[in-house]
Every structure is written in C-alpha cells, then in structure tokens.
Design a protein around this motif. Sequence first.
Motif, mmCIF file in Angstrom:
data_model
loop_
_atom_site.group_PDB
_atom_site.id
_atom_site.type_symbol
_atom_site.label_atom_id
_atom_site.label_comp_id
_atom_site.label_asym_id
_atom_site.label_seq_id
_atom_site.Cartn_x
_atom_site.Cartn_y
_atom_site.Cartn_z
ATOM 1 N N THR A 1 44.368 39.361 45.709
ATOM 2 C CA THR A 1 43.463 38.624 46.581
ATOM 3 C C THR A 1 43.850 37.148 46.658
ATOM 4 O OG1 THR A 1 41.649 40.146 46.075
ATOM 5 C CG2 THR A 1 41.040 37.992 46.947
ATOM 6 N N LEU B 1 44.037 46.509 36.032
ATOM 7 C CA LEU B 1 43.600 46.713 37.414
ATOM 8 C C LEU B 1 42.710 45.570 37.897
ATOM 9 C CD1 LEU B 1 42.906 50.555 37.281
ATOM 10 C CD2 LEU B 1 44.722 49.406 38.572
ATOM 11 N N ASP B 2 41.820 45.084 37.047
ATOM 12 C CA ASP B 2 40.976 43.957 37.448
ATOM 13 C C ASP B 2 41.827 42.717 37.733
ATOM 14 O OD1 ASP B 2 38.585 45.340 37.348
ATOM 15 O OD2 ASP B 2 38.068 44.683 35.327
ATOM 16 N N ASP C 1 33.544 44.265 36.009
ATOM 17 C CA ASP C 1 33.021 44.113 37.368
ATOM 18 C C ASP C 1 31.518 44.329 37.324
ATOM 19 O OD1 ASP C 1 32.247 44.389 40.028
ATOM 20 O OD2 ASP C 1 34.030 45.534 40.605
ATOM 21 N N GLU D 1 46.935 52.001 44.943
ATOM 22 C CA GLU D 1 45.836 51.952 45.921
ATOM 23 C C GLU D 1 45.373 50.532 46.189
ATOM 24 O OE1 GLU D 1 42.651 54.476 44.815
ATOM 25 O OE2 GLU D 1 43.828 56.335 44.901
ATOM 26 N N LEU D 2 45.457 49.665 45.180
ATOM 27 C CA LEU D 2 45.073 48.267 45.366
ATOM 28 C C LEU D 2 46.077 47.494 46.212
ATOM 29 C CD1 LEU D 2 43.802 47.311 41.784
ATOM 30 C CD2 LEU D 2 42.408 47.611 43.838
ATOM 31 N N ALA E 1 46.691 51.276 40.758
ATOM 32 C CA ALA E 1 47.342 50.017 41.124
ATOM 33 C C ALA E 1 47.988 50.122 42.500
ATOM 34 C CB ALA E 1 48.384 49.648 40.073
ATOM 35 N N THR F 1 45.043 42.729 38.569
ATOM 36 C CA THR F 1 45.846 43.013 39.757
ATOM 37 C C THR F 1 45.048 42.773 41.027
ATOM 38 O OG1 THR F 1 47.226 44.621 38.582
ATOM 39 C CG2 THR F 1 47.083 44.845 40.983
ATOM 40 N N LYS F 2 43.822 43.255 41.053
ATOM 41 C CA LYS F 2 42.973 43.069 42.233
ATOM 42 C C LYS F 2 42.753 41.591 42.520
ATOM 43 C CE LYS F 2 38.400 44.363 44.035
ATOM 44 N NZ LYS F 2 37.143 45.114 43.723
#
Length: 384
Positions: A36, A28-29, A177, A57-58, A55, A31-32
Amino acid sequence: MHRSATDPGRRVLHLAQPVGGGVARVVLDLTKAQLTAGLRVTVACPPDGELAGAARELGADVRGWRADRSPGAGLGDEVRRLGRLLDAVRPELVHAHSAKAGLAGRLAVRGRVPTLFQPHAWSFEAVGGVTAALALRWERWGARWAHRVVCVSEAERATGVRAGIRARYAVVPNGIDTGHFAPGAPGAPGRSGPGAPLVVCVGRLCRQKGQDVLLRAWPEVLRRVPGARLALVGDGPDGAALRRLAPASVEFAGAVADVRPWYRAADLVVLPSRWEGMALAPLEAMACGRPVLVTDVDGARESLPPGHGEHCLVPPGRPGVLAGAVAALLLDPELRASLGDRGRRHVQSTHDARRSAQAVAELYRELLGERPLMSFERRESIHS
C-alpha cells in the motif's frame, strides 16, 4: 538522487520459514502495508503452507524457496538456492523471519545489503541440551550479519541480551488487524448448550504452546466447573499425543480458515505457552472482546492491559495453578466481561497492525539512509 524508503524502486525481500501461524500473519500484515505504501515486495518461502498463496493474492512477488523448518544436512543447499534467489530479486533490504530463515538468510546475505532478523521467539528456547547450545552459539555469531535484530517485546530483547547476543536491537510489539478481529455474533462452534462455559485455546499443537499443561489442568477445572468444555483450535505434531490425554469434554477443532467464531464463542481464551516472543492469539482474542489467560513468558505481560496480571497471568508449566485461574474466571462472569472490554480497548490503542507496520517502516527508512523518528531512536538499544 536521494530516494524515499517508499519509492516504488525500493524492493524489500521477506524471507520466511515457517509458513503458517503467527509468523505468516506478521509477514502478510507487513506485506499488505508495504505494498500500500508503494514498496516492491517479494516474499520468499516454501511453496506449501498458507503464506505463499496469501502473499500472492495481496499482489506480492512470491518466490518459492524450499527449506525445511529446522536446520539439517540440507542447509548448505538451502543457502545456495537462496543465494541464487537473491541474485535474481536484487533486494535493497532483506527482512528474515524466525530462526530458520534467519539462519539461512544471514548466511546467504552476509551483510551485503541491510538485513533485519526477527526471531519471533528465540531458537535456543525451543530445544535443549547440545542443540540449544549450538543454537545459542549460532545466534551470537550470526548477529554480526543483522543490521537490526527486531524483537516483538522488550522481554524478548532482554532474553537475547542475557543470552549474550550482542546486536543492535529494536523492539516492535506485535500488532493485529483490529478491524478484522472484532466483537461479533458468537456463532457458538463447539458449545454444548446454554450455561456450558467454553474455554478456547488457539495455537499449533506443539510443546511450545503448552496444550499438554492445559489438559493436565482440565480435570480440576471440571471438578470446580462441571459441564465446562475445552476446544483446542489448530493442528500440529503433538496432535495424537494430546488426544490420548484428553477427556470427552475436550474438542479438537483442527486448523480452521477463520478463527474468529471460536474467539467470539469463548467464555475464556487460554494460551499456556512455555515460551513466546509475543503471542498473537491473546491479542486477537482481546480484539474480539474476550478475556484471556496466559502464562508469564516473554511478551505476555506487555501484551496485557495494565492491571490484568492479577487475574490473567500464571506461571508456565504449573497445571494446578492454571486450573485454579481458569476456574476462578469461569465462575466470575462480571469480571470476564470487564476484562474483555478493557482488553479490546487496549489492543486498539497499543497493538494495531498499522502501528507495527509504521514502526517497521521507520526502521527501513533508517537502514536505507533516511533519518529515523526520535520515538524510535529511544526504543532501540545497542549492545556491543
């Protein structure tokens, strides 16, 4: 025309099984960060578990890929389903996470597109006997279909090299994060009252994480620190067996949506793992300003600030040694405060998820035809 690795036309496929815990958080990190940066990101994973929904939601393209957590008779069907998914998605790079996705992914792709395999701890360490020998044989053979094997610690890479896995390795330390995991008001879940120190262990309830060793150590901790409490945060296959070992001073919190209140409430966070690549829980706890005590397995020394090993590192599988270290830290609040402060600054400077994502981006650029950064060239080791 030469295209950048962050060109919107570039599609990256993250392939993951398991779909929870540290593997899901790393995916997830990444993917975010990659969304971006402008990449088109697809995540293929079993539809149950936390990964698929998060994922989506991202903003990632999420494709359901049904696969068991461990290899079995259904592997052939899993590989065929993955082959059809690859034909539909047509990624320019595949990033496979953990042993099962790494097995199925490399069998399906067979090196036809750039492929990264990230073990997140080696499969042969998780099993024994014939199964371990088969897992090691596969890792040695399957390495030919990974353009890079991405390890989360230098120790994990060294374990692979010693095991005879001849691969092109890159080391990208785990990151978290540090804005999300930060000091805050404790909230005090599970605390029985002022003066009752709280030890927290966060992780899947399974043999790897070693909660059984901590429970065997706990009576000695109570003898030296009467009134101390222990909270096990997480669920997993060993939950029932662990409950049978636990005295009344141990709380089973189960899986929680937000683990930060537990870290912030803890006087000490302990992770008594039998093996790891580089565990996320100690990094998260240090980011929240809490002192940690971990076992000396792959990635543990590298995750701690310099000089912390004297107080914060014990050998795995040794309940007596673990009990002594836990009690000593609980009885020294000034030392705990110092360790927590230094740990927070260390994670901010060394284990921020943005640094990890940038290092992975450099690997992607290299594999997609762009020149890598010199700093990353020095990290990579080639064993052939």
